[in-house]
Design a protein around this motif. Structure first.
Motif, mmCIF file in Angstrom:
data_model
loop_
_atom_site.group_PDB
_atom_site.id
_atom_site.type_symbol
_atom_site.label_atom_id
_atom_site.label_comp_id
_atom_site.label_asym_id
_atom_site.label_seq_id
_atom_site.Cartn_x
_atom_site.Cartn_y
_atom_site.Cartn_z
ATOM 1 N N ARG A 185 -30.775 -52.798 25.093
ATOM 2 C CA ARG A 185 -31.695 -53.229 24.041
ATOM 3 C C ARG A 185 -33.050 -53.690 24.607
ATOM 4 O O ARG A 185 -34.097 -53.275 24.115
ATOM 5 C CB ARG A 185 -31.061 -54.316 23.182
ATOM 6 C CG ARG A 185 -31.836 -54.412 21.860
ATOM 7 C CD ARG A 185 -31.464 -55.607 21.051
ATOM 8 N NE ARG A 185 -30.161 -55.478 20.452
ATOM 9 C CZ ARG A 185 -29.380 -56.540 20.205
ATOM 10 N NH1 ARG A 185 -29.764 -57.730 20.533
ATOM 11 N NH2 ARG A 185 -28.221 -56.376 19.630
ATOM 12 N N PRO A 186 -33.035 -54.539 25.659
ATOM 13 C CA PRO A 186 -34.351 -54.922 26.223
ATOM 14 C C PRO A 186 -35.146 -53.718 26.715
ATOM 15 O O PRO A 186 -36.372 -53.711 26.655
ATOM 16 C CB PRO A 186 -33.989 -55.839 27.396
ATOM 17 C CG PRO A 186 -32.604 -56.277 27.142
ATOM 18 C CD PRO A 186 -31.939 -55.202 26.356
ATOM 19 N N ASP A 208 -35.160 -50.755 25.319
ATOM 20 C CA ASP A 208 -35.789 -50.149 24.136
ATOM 21 C C ASP A 208 -37.059 -50.918 23.776
ATOM 22 O O ASP A 208 -38.093 -50.333 23.457
ATOM 23 C CB ASP A 208 -34.827 -50.187 22.933
ATOM 24 C CG ASP A 208 -33.720 -49.164 23.084
ATOM 25 O OD1 ASP A 208 -33.885 -48.255 23.921
ATOM 26 O OD2 ASP A 208 -32.692 -49.291 22.395
ATOM 27 N N ARG A 209 -36.956 -52.268 23.806
ATOM 28 C CA ARG A 209 -38.140 -53.082 23.491
ATOM 29 C C ARG A 209 -39.249 -52.804 24.487
ATOM 30 O O ARG A 209 -40.417 -52.683 24.141
ATOM 31 C CB ARG A 209 -37.768 -54.578 23.535
ATOM 32 C CG ARG A 209 -36.971 -55.022 22.325
ATOM 33 C CD ARG A 209 -37.259 -56.494 22.012
ATOM 34 N NE ARG A 209 -37.173 -57.337 23.198
ATOM 35 C CZ ARG A 209 -36.117 -58.046 23.551
ATOM 36 N NH1 ARG A 209 -35.037 -58.001 22.811
ATOM 37 N NH2 ARG A 209 -36.121 -58.792 24.628
ATOM 38 N N VAL A 212 -43.000 -51.582 23.683
ATOM 39 C CA VAL A 212 -44.184 -52.371 24.056
ATOM 40 C C VAL A 212 -45.107 -51.562 24.965
ATOM 41 O O VAL A 212 -46.332 -51.635 24.853
ATOM 42 C CB VAL A 212 -43.758 -53.694 24.734
ATOM 43 C CG1 VAL A 212 -44.937 -54.373 25.379
ATOM 44 C CG2 VAL A 212 -43.141 -54.611 23.715
ATOM 45 N N LEU A 234 -43.276 -59.433 26.727
ATOM 46 C CA LEU A 234 -41.912 -59.268 26.226
ATOM 47 C C LEU A 234 -41.159 -60.585 26.343
ATOM 48 O O LEU A 234 -41.398 -61.338 27.290
ATOM 49 C CB LEU A 234 -41.191 -58.240 27.087
ATOM 50 C CG LEU A 234 -41.405 -56.784 26.724
ATOM 51 C CD1 LEU A 234 -40.899 -55.911 27.841
ATOM 52 C CD2 LEU A 234 -40.652 -56.455 25.452
#
Ligand SMILES: Nc1ncnc2c1ncn2[C@@H]1O[C@H](COP(=O)(O)OP(=O)(O)OP(=O)(O)O)[C@@H](O)[C@H]1O
Ligand SMILES: [Mg+2]
Length: 322
Positions: free
Chosen positions: A61-62, A64-65, A69, A82
């Motif tokens: 998940r991080p 994907d973020r 970004v 982030l």
């Protein structure tokens, strides 16, 4: 623990549990599997898939973020970071990414500040040369023409007089250019007079009417800050003349809540959304150099009129404690 070992461990544990269950329990799998055996096998498979899914979800998940970004990063608008929460293996990556952004922004702002300082020094040099070389030569030509006129016959004298007029206009133009390059008023007469001079120069020569809303004095400011205010006002007014098709423009400087606010508001066509050239870029960087914030936006007033507002807000330097 590295992702590779986490996946190996969790899959190994599930397989081990399955094998133990098969070896130690009375459960069997026939050559022609029965429905009940298929259900147990499917349940085992579902557990493996769910455990893997849960693990990979927290880990990925991080990432994907991070990908999202990365597409939004624009060093001209710094400050995007982030979240560093969570404990997955992506955490060091996110932290490293944020640190890299920090370094890039710092590097960018120092190199821009260096470039702006070099530009300022170059402007000073050119202004000095214009004044000392071209200005002096034109003054000598003026004197020579004056001298020649005294002894010239009447028809030539009229021509010489015309030449003098042209030379005087050129000298005036050279002085004006030098003044734009090196704001002498700023050092000689102070910020308020220099801004008033800019307003006069903008209104002159068929420019829009400039309404000045300037205080009579401002607290002592560092010279770098005064220069930033002057250059931002100069660029904003130049943009009004070049792009706004405005009838009037307000040039204001106010002090409130420990901040100094410069506003240049015109009643022209309004700046298109996202418009950005070297001029606005330079205003943004200059503002940042002295800890200020610059905002450029189209505006609509209550009577349906349009226009553009440039707002520079700077912190006032704190007075030293007595
Ligand atoms: N007061 C204004 N009213 C309307 N449009 C504006 C105004 N100020 C800027 N713009 C628009 O924003 C654009 C970007 O302005 P910017 O000052 O960054 O560049 P520029 O004036 O085109 O070139 P320069 O680098 O010489 O300043 C302009 O081209 C213009 O379209
Ligand atoms: Mg411009």
């Amino acid at each position: 623990m590295p992702l590779f070992w986490r996946v190996c461990l969790i899959n190994g544990a599930v397989f081990l549990l399955g094998t133990l269950a098969l070896a130690l329990s009375p459960a069997t799998v026939s050559a022609q599997p029965l429905l009940s055996e298929l259900v147990v096998l499917l349940l085992g498979l579902t557990v493996i898939v769910l455990l893997n899914g849960a693990l990979l979800r927290t880990v990925l998940r991080p990432l994907d973020r991070l990908t999202a970004v990365t597409g939004q990063i624009d060093l001209r608008h710094p400050g995007l970071r982030l979240d560093e929460d969570g404990s997955g293996p992506a955490r060091p990556l996110v932290r490293g990414f944020n640190a890299m952004l920090e370094r890039l922004e710092l590097e960018r702002s120092t190199s821009t500040a260096r470039a702006l300082r070099a530009q300022e020094a170059e402007r000073q040099r050119i202004a000095q040369e214009l004044h000392d070389e071209v200005g002096q030569s034109l003054t000598a030509v003026l004197l020579g023409l004056r001298h020649a006129m005294d002894s010239a016959p009447e028809p030539v004298r009229a021509e010489l007089d015309e030449l003098r007029g042209t030379t005087r206009a050129s000298l005036e133009e050279v002085r004006r250019i030098a003044q734009r390059l090196r704001p002498g008023d700023l050092t000689d007469l102070g910020l308020i007079s220099a801004l008033a001079g800019l307003a006069r120069a903008t209104s002159a020569r068929n420019g829009p009417r400039v309404r000045r809303r300037l205080p009579t004095s401002v607290p002592d400011l560092p010279s770098a800050t005064e220069l930033v205010i002057y250059r931002v006002a100069q660029e904003a007014l130049t943009n009004v003349v070049r792009h706004a098709r405005a009838e009037s423009v307000d040039l204001g400087l106010t002090l409130s809540d420990g901040r100094l606010v410069l506003r240049v508001v015109d009643d022209g066509v309004g700046i298109p959304r996202g418009a950005m050239g070297a001029g606005i870029q330079g205003m943004l960087e200059r503002a940042r150099m002295v800890g200020g914030v610059l905002d450029v936006r189209a505006r609509e007033d209550r009577r349906g009129g349009s226009g553009t507002e440039v707002r520079l807000s700077l912190p006032l330097p704190r007075r030293a404690e007595p």
